[in-house]
Design a protein around this motif. Structure first.
Motif, PDB file in Angstrom:
ATOM      1  N   VAL A 183       0.886  -1.166   0.110  1.00 50.47           N
ATOM      2  CA  VAL A 183       0.015  -0.029  -0.128  1.00 50.47           C
ATOM      3  C   VAL A 183       0.915   1.419  -0.069  1.00 50.47           C
ATOM      4  N   CYS A 241       2.583   1.765  -3.418  1.00 48.81           N
ATOM      5  CA  CYS A 241       1.605   2.085  -4.400  1.00 48.81           C
ATOM      6  C   CYS A 241       1.420   3.741  -4.238  1.00 48.81           C
ATOM      7  N   VAL A 242       1.208   4.141  -2.908  1.00 48.10           N
ATOM      8  CA  VAL A 242       0.796   5.585  -2.710  1.00 48.10           C
ATOM      9  C   VAL A 242       2.027   6.516  -3.201  1.00 48.10           C
ATOM     10  N   ARG A 290       3.517   6.629  -7.793  1.00 47.09           N
ATOM     11  CA  ARG A 290       2.452   6.950  -8.548  1.00 47.09           C
ATOM     12  C   ARG A 290       2.767   6.073  -9.967  1.00 47.09           C
ATOM     13  N   ALA A 297       0.223   1.384  -8.811  1.00 48.34           N
ATOM     14  CA  ALA A 297      -1.188   0.834  -8.757  1.00 48.34           C
ATOM     15  C   ALA A 297      -1.587   0.465 -10.236  1.00 48.34           C
ATOM     16  N   THR A 319      -5.676   2.401  -3.316  1.00 52.61           N
ATOM     17  CA  THR A 319      -4.712   3.207  -3.723  1.00 52.61           C
ATOM     18  C   THR A 319      -5.204   4.251  -4.790  1.00 52.61           C
ATOM     19  N   ALA A 341      -6.065   8.477  -4.215  1.00 53.60           N
ATOM     20  CA  ALA A 341      -4.789   9.093  -4.965  1.00 53.60           C
ATOM     21  C   ALA A 341      -5.046  10.647  -5.006  1.00 53.60           C
ATOM     22  N   ALA A 359      -5.156   6.037   2.458  1.00 51.49           N
ATOM     23  CA  ALA A 359      -4.896   4.547   2.028  1.00 51.49           C
ATOM     24  C   ALA A 359      -4.796   3.512   3.352  1.00 51.49           C
TER      25      ALA A 359
END
Length: 188
Positions: free
Chosen positions: A94, A97-98, A101, A104, A160, A164, A173
């Motif tokens: 997680v 993924c955050v 960019r 995800a 995610t 965003a 998230a």
């Protein structure tokens, strides 16, 4: 990138990838392929020859991050508490993924066929590496039988992408991930 490419093709690939990493970091998964081509000093056709789809480009940009996540899954497979190990790894996915960019989007299972030679290697690599973590947690009764790594990655991708544009995407998230793990019911 195939090793049998000419040296100028290898240089173009490396230059495009370096520019794409910066562009995806700044703009996310919707980074302009034309801007990447311009900044790399190549034509759009050259970018598309190396990366026939946006997903292929995102896969290449995300590969080192995904390799690190796969290594981490293998490392955590040795931990004593299988549930904690799996949740720690998922929390790290997680967070990656955050912060990364475009990752995800590279992991998303959207039913779009990968271009030949550009399979969904990021998702496959994570599924392979996390399989033992999940299998052990299921065997220990810490995770429901029938849960797949693909299910978990899809959940993470959804969280995610949904957070965003939040003012604090990492915090939102993480909160949603923790909520999905514990459920909506108050603890008794």
């Amino acid at each position: 990138m195939p090793e049998r490419q000419r040296s100028d093709a290898r240089r173009n690939y490396a230059r495009i990838l370096a520019v794409a990493e910066d562009e995806v970091a700044a703009q996310g998964a919707d980074a302009s392929l034309e801007a990447i081509a311009r900044t790399a000093g190549v034509g759009s056709a050259t970018v598309r020859r190396h990366f026939p789809t946006r997903r292929a480009l995102l896969e290449a940009v995300s590969r080192s991050r995904v390799d690190a996540l796969a290594d981490r899954a293998r490392e955590l497979a040795e931990e004593k508490d299988s549930r904690d190990a799996l949740l720690e790894w998922l929390g790290e996915v997680v967070a990656y993924c955050v912060s990364a960019r475009g990752l995800a989007a590279a992991l998303a299972y959207d039913g779009v066929e990968a271009a030949p030679g550009h399979e969904d290697t990021c998702s496959a690599l994570l599924e392979e590496a996390a399989g033992p973590l999940l299998h052990r947690a299921v065997q220990d009764g810490a995770v429901a039988a029938g849960t797949t790594v693909a299910d978990l990655i899809t959940l993470i991708v959804g969280i995610t992408l949904a957070t965003a544009n939040h003012p604090d995407p990492a915090g939102a998230a993480d909160r949603l991930f923790r909520m999905s793990v514990t459920g909506l019911s108050p603890s008794v």
